[in-house]
Motif scaffolding. Structure first.
Motif, short mmCIF file in Angstrom:
data_model
loop_
_atom_site.label_atom_id
_atom_site.label_comp_id
_atom_site.label_asym_id
_atom_site.label_seq_id
_atom_site.Cartn_x
_atom_site.Cartn_y
_atom_site.Cartn_z
N ALA A 177 4.58 -13.68 -6.92
CA ALA A 177 5.03 -13.13 -8.20
C ALA A 177 5.80 -14.19 -8.98
O ALA A 177 5.66 -14.29 -10.21
CB ALA A 177 5.90 -11.91 -7.95
N ALA A 178 6.61 -14.98 -8.26
CA ALA A 178 7.39 -16.02 -8.93
C ALA A 178 6.47 -17.05 -9.57
O ALA A 178 6.71 -17.51 -10.67
CB ALA A 178 8.33 -16.69 -7.94
N LEU A 216 7.29 -2.86 -2.94
CA LEU A 216 6.01 -3.46 -2.58
C LEU A 216 4.95 -3.15 -3.61
O LEU A 216 4.10 -3.97 -3.92
CB LEU A 216 5.56 -2.95 -1.22
CG LEU A 216 6.01 -3.78 -0.03
CD1 LEU A 216 5.27 -3.32 1.19
CD2 LEU A 216 5.75 -5.26 -0.27
N CYS A 217 5.02 -1.90 -4.17
CA CYS A 217 4.07 -1.54 -5.20
C CYS A 217 4.20 -2.52 -6.37
O CYS A 217 3.21 -2.98 -6.91
CB CYS A 217 4.32 -0.12 -5.70
SG CYS A 217 3.59 1.10 -4.65
N LEU A 218 5.48 -2.81 -6.72
CA LEU A 218 5.71 -3.73 -7.83
C LEU A 218 5.13 -5.10 -7.50
O LEU A 218 4.64 -5.81 -8.37
CB LEU A 218 7.21 -3.86 -8.11
CG LEU A 218 7.88 -2.63 -8.69
CD1 LEU A 218 9.37 -2.87 -8.87
CD2 LEU A 218 7.25 -2.29 -10.03
N LEU A 219 5.17 -5.46 -6.21
CA LEU A 219 4.69 -6.78 -5.80
C LEU A 219 3.20 -6.78 -5.51
O LEU A 219 2.62 -7.83 -5.28
CB LEU A 219 5.45 -7.25 -4.57
CG LEU A 219 6.89 -7.65 -4.76
CD1 LEU A 219 7.51 -7.99 -3.42
CD2 LEU A 219 6.98 -8.84 -5.68
N SER A 220 2.60 -5.58 -5.49
CA SER A 220 1.23 -5.49 -4.96
C SER A 220 0.27 -6.37 -5.75
O SER A 220 -0.62 -6.98 -5.18
CB SER A 220 0.76 -4.05 -4.95
OG SER A 220 0.69 -3.59 -6.28
N THR A 221 0.44 -6.44 -7.08
CA THR A 221 -0.46 -7.27 -7.89
C THR A 221 -0.40 -8.72 -7.42
O THR A 221 -1.42 -9.33 -7.15
CB THR A 221 -0.05 -7.20 -9.37
OG1 THR A 221 0.30 -5.87 -9.67
CG2 THR A 221 -1.17 -7.66 -10.25
N SER A 222 0.84 -9.21 -7.30
CA SER A 222 0.97 -10.61 -6.93
C SER A 222 0.54 -10.83 -5.49
O SER A 222 -0.04 -11.86 -5.15
CB SER A 222 2.40 -11.09 -7.15
OG SER A 222 3.27 -10.34 -6.35
N LEU A 227 15.54 -8.61 -1.33
CA LEU A 227 14.37 -8.45 -2.21
C LEU A 227 14.79 -7.81 -3.53
O LEU A 227 14.37 -8.25 -4.61
CB LEU A 227 13.30 -7.59 -1.53
CG LEU A 227 12.08 -7.28 -2.38
CD1 LEU A 227 11.30 -8.55 -2.71
CD2 LEU A 227 11.15 -6.29 -1.70
N ASN A 228 15.63 -6.77 -3.43
CA ASN A 228 16.09 -6.10 -4.64
C ASN A 228 16.82 -7.09 -5.55
O ASN A 228 16.56 -7.14 -6.76
CB ASN A 228 17.01 -4.94 -4.27
CG ASN A 228 17.56 -4.26 -5.50
OD1 ASN A 228 18.60 -4.65 -6.01
ND2 ASN A 228 16.85 -3.27 -6.00
N ILE A 229 17.70 -7.90 -4.96
CA ILE A 229 18.45 -8.87 -5.77
C ILE A 229 17.48 -9.86 -6.42
O ILE A 229 17.57 -10.16 -7.61
CB ILE A 229 19.47 -9.62 -4.90
CG1 ILE A 229 20.45 -8.64 -4.26
CG2 ILE A 229 20.23 -10.63 -5.73
CD1 ILE A 229 21.37 -9.28 -3.24
N HIS A 278 13.37 3.75 2.51
CA HIS A 278 11.96 3.52 2.85
C HIS A 278 11.09 3.64 1.59
O HIS A 278 10.23 2.82 1.33
CB HIS A 278 11.55 4.53 3.90
CG HIS A 278 10.13 4.37 4.37
ND1 HIS A 278 9.71 3.24 5.02
CD2 HIS A 278 9.06 5.18 4.28
CE1 HIS A 278 8.42 3.37 5.32
NE2 HIS A 278 8.01 4.54 4.86
N LEU A 279 11.38 4.71 0.81
CA LEU A 279 10.62 4.91 -0.43
C LEU A 279 10.84 3.75 -1.39
O LEU A 279 9.91 3.29 -2.04
CB LEU A 279 11.05 6.22 -1.10
CG LEU A 279 10.58 7.48 -0.39
CD1 LEU A 279 11.15 8.72 -1.06
CD2 LEU A 279 9.06 7.55 -0.41
N ASP A 280 12.09 3.30 -1.44
CA ASP A 280 12.41 2.19 -2.33
C ASP A 280 11.66 0.94 -1.91
O ASP A 280 11.17 0.19 -2.74
CB ASP A 280 13.93 1.95 -2.30
CG ASP A 280 14.32 0.83 -3.24
OD1 ASP A 280 14.16 1.02 -4.45
OD2 ASP A 280 14.76 -0.21 -2.76
N ARG A 281 11.57 0.73 -0.57
CA ARG A 281 10.82 -0.43 -0.07
C ARG A 281 9.38 -0.34 -0.51
O ARG A 281 8.78 -1.31 -0.96
CB ARG A 281 10.88 -0.47 1.45
CG ARG A 281 12.09 -1.17 2.01
CD ARG A 281 11.83 -1.65 3.41
NE ARG A 281 11.57 -0.58 4.35
CZ ARG A 281 12.49 0.18 4.90
NH1 ARG A 281 13.75 -0.01 4.58
NH2 ARG A 281 12.18 1.12 5.75
N GLN A 282 8.81 0.89 -0.38
CA GLN A 282 7.42 1.05 -0.77
C GLN A 282 7.24 0.76 -2.26
O GLN A 282 6.27 0.15 -2.67
CB GLN A 282 6.95 2.47 -0.45
CG GLN A 282 6.79 2.67 1.05
CD GLN A 282 6.23 4.03 1.36
OE1 GLN A 282 6.44 4.99 0.64
NE2 GLN A 282 5.53 4.13 2.47
#
Lengths: 471, 223
Positions: free
Chosen positions: A338-339, A248-254, A369-371, A241-245
């Motif tokens: 992001a892409a 998403l944080c990494l994606l939040s800008t995009s 998503l991780n991949i 769950h934390l990893d998912r968050q």
């Protein structure tokens, strides 16, 4: 006193007692029927039958009361030894048991039918049984020493006693003090049936005690293991769950940028409508068109938010059929912004047929998503920035191959990838791929990362396929 | 692009030319919804608006455009786009054309803004953009375009002047009287008057004040 003692009666009593006790134990341990328990209780029946045949010596054919009885006794000894050794987890191989059985059978028949020497035959059987008894006593001792079940000392006690009585019988028979007959009436012959009764009672009760203790221990260990597993599952769920968050944080800008697009469109259309209406001679069709565009863009913004919310659903997993193409498309939507920003082209598989796997859609999308994030990071410094996603399926499993055009894995990275806290990124935790692998394994699948030809890294996610029959 | 959203069919019409006279705005964004929204606003405000979903598409049609002046123009472009971003377009446009560029972005990154201005963007707008802000920025860009065009026209006219005519015109603009010019250049007063008349004719001006303005605008270097 000797005159009043009837060995036949005492053997008959032992036989009946043995049968009753064996069956009783077998019933008591009915919820824990292992091969060891079957062997022990079976041995009780064999030895009881053998004793019964001994008792009937003279009334039944000799072949039954001599050969068959002794073979049954041998089987019962070997079964008991094997039973205890199974509990000790050092069973004797079947081949070895067969050799002992055949050797004993041949030797006994040779002494009985060819040599026809009563004393030799008697002493041979007594020596063998003394050896087997001592072996049982020794196994009982080991069970106490190695596994800590005190009740096994009862087994050791009674079988040591029996071994001693056998030795005395051998001694008296050899010295001629008493006759070489199991049904003899000498003093030591009386001790023999008494020891048999004791062994039947205390041996079986001791075994029952050990078995019950063992069963309790197994239950306790099982409960502890289950508790640990539940705890592990809960923790890995939380970590995921934390990893998912974090993802998403990494994606939040995009994602913020993506959300900004419909909002911009909404604002502009709204202000345009206002200007149209302010002029007084508004073209109503244009006004409606603007309003339609506002509705459309609101829906679009709402879809983006729903996508984010779907991804951070709480920990609890639930198994359901997951449409693999839909899964890929949803994750691709998530990283699309992001892409675009990073000028990476995503090549999605064409959906030719519906392919399902069984599992938790959120967790599986986390894996994909991780991949994809790894692949996007990998192509950052490449001139060609493509990510190819292919889906290959057969009757039993599906394989999702995600290949990038990055520099691939160096041998050093190759060895360590998937280990917790190993990362090549300045900001990474190094948990993403390890978590993805854990999730995949929980779904009965495999996640591997290799170098691809001619360039880049290839992540391969294999999952058992779920065949859904349409009604 | 969707059919309803194709570029205007009235391009060759008088209506289109009328719009062009007010201003020709090219919007480039990879987001269709954004293009539609801005186009709706600019169409309403009477501008001639063209939309492209990528900078490459725009650069492709650019060489086929007639080079005659149809009105002031500007380009509004998103800074982050696949294939070619706003900054790259800016570089390409600088090579081919001299149209004022407005860049817009979804994020207010200071770094992006600095890069945009350094690359020569006239303004940097952050989405969502208020209609008034957008129109003001577009009007400013169009004004720059118009001034630029005007300067270009005048420069062309100045180039038709002979060296002598230009010299006389420059001195007139500097405030010298005909007699002084004749003395300094060592020519007859009649000749000075002739050069002055010809220069004003070629530059299409009727008063000395206009002549001064043109010479100032074109910043003719004094030798």
């Amino acid at each position: 006193m000797i005159q009043f003692f009837d060995p036949r009666m005492s053997f008959l009593f032992t036989s009946v007692l043995g049968i009753i006790l064996s069956i009783t134990i077998w019933i008591i341990l009915s919820n824990r029927h292992t091969l060891a328990v079957h062997l022990w209780c079976g041995a009780g029946l064999f030895s009881s039958t053998a004793t019964l045949l001994l008792t009937l010596r003279g009334t039944v054919p000799d072949v039954l009361s001599f050969s068959v009885a002794n073979m049954l006794l041998l089987i019962s000894f070997l079964s008991r030894i094997q039973s205890l050794r199974l509990d000790l987890q050092t069973p004797i191989s079947f081949k070895y048991l067969a050799i002992i059985f055949i050797a004993f059978f041949v030797a006994y028949q040779y002494l009985y039918l060819v040599v026809q020497n009563n004393l030799f035959r008697f002493i041979f059987a007594m020596v063998c049984f003394a050896l087997f008894s001592s072996q049982i006593a020794w196994c009982g001792w080991l069970i106490w020493r190695r596994q800590g079940f005190r009740n096994s000392l009862w087994i050791t006690g009674v079988y040591t006693l029996i071994t001693l009585i056998y030795l005395i019988r051998i001694f008296t028979a050899m010295t001629g003090y008493s006759e070489a007959n199991i049904l003899g009436k000498s003093f030591d012959a009386i001790a023999f049936p008494i020891a048999s009764i004791l062994s039947a009672v205390f041996g079986n009760i001791g075994y029952l005690g050990v078995a019950l203790d063992r069963s309790l221990q197994i239950t306790r260990i099982a409960a502890a293991t289950e508790a640990r597993q539940i705890e592990n599952q809960r923790l890995s769920g939380q970590i995921a769950h934390l990893d998912r968050q974090r993802s998403l944080c990494l994606l939040s800008t995009s994602l913020g940028h993506e959300l900004n697009q419909p909002l911009t469109a909404i604002l502009t259309h709204a202000q345009t409508v206002r200007r149209r209406l302010q002029r007084g001679d508004a073209d109503m069709n244009a006004v409606f068109a603007d309003l339609d565009r506002i509705a459309h863009n609101t829906q679009r913004a709402s879809d983006i938010i729903a996508r984010i919310r779907g991804f951070i659903r709480p920990v609890a997993t639930h198994q359901a059929p997951v449409d693999v193409h839909q899964l890929i498309n949803e994750v691709a939507d998530l990283v699309a912004a992001a892409a675009r920003t990073q000028q990476v082209r995503l090549h999605l598989p064409v959906c030719t047929q519906l392919v399902y796997v069984s599992g938790d859609a959120v967790q599986l999308s986390q894996v994909v998503l991780n991949i994809l994030q790894n692949a996007m990071d990998a192509v950052t410094h490449s001139t060609q920035r493509d990510i190819f996603i292919k889906l290959i399926e057969n009757d039993t499993e599906i394989s999702l191959r995600i290949q990038d055009t990055g520099i691939g894995l160096t041998p050093e990275v190759f060895n360590q990838v998937g280990q917790p806290f190993f990362t090549t990124k300045a900001t990474g935790l190094g948990m993403g791929f390890a978590i993805a692998q854990t999730i995949t394994e929980q779904h009965g699948g495999q996640l591997t990362l290799t170098n691809a030809m001619p360039q880049g890294a290839l992540a391969e996610l294999t999952l058992p396929r779920l065949i859904i029959h349409s009604h | 692009m969707t059919p309803e959203f194709a570029n205007p069919p009235y391009k060759s019409d008088r209506a289109w030319m009328k719009r062009c006279a007010q201003g020709h705005v090219v919007i480039i964004d990879d987001d269709l919804d954004i293009l539609m929204a801005f186009k709706a606003l600019l169409d309403l405000e009477g501008y001639a608006c063209e939309t492209f979903s990528s900078a490459l598409d725009y650069l492709e049609v650019l060489p086929s455009r007639p080079s005659i002046w149809i009105g002031p123009q500007c380009v509004l472009c998103d800074i982050k786009m696949p294939l070619m971003d706003g900054l790259e377009l800016q570089r390409q446009l600088a090579l081919q054309d001299d149209v004022p560029l407005l860049l817009m972005s979804g994020s207010s990154g200071a770094e992006e803004a600095v890069t945009a201005f350094r690359a020569g963007a006239l303004d940097f707008l952050i989405k969502p953009i208020d209609a008034d802000v957008l129109l003001t920025a577009i009007n400013q860009a169009l004004a720059v375009s118009a001034t630029h065009h005007q300067t270009q026209v005048l420069t062309t006219r100045l180039e038709t002047l002979t060296a002598r005519e230009l010299e006389v015109a420059r001195r007139v603009a500097a405030g010298q009287r005909n007699n002084d010019i004749a003395l300094e250049l060592n020519i007859a007063l009649r000749t000075v008057k002739l050069y002055r008349h010809r220069a004003m004719e070629k530059l299409e001006v009727t008063s000395v004040a206009e002549l001064v303005r043109i010479i100032d605008a074109c910043q003719i270097k004094t030798h």
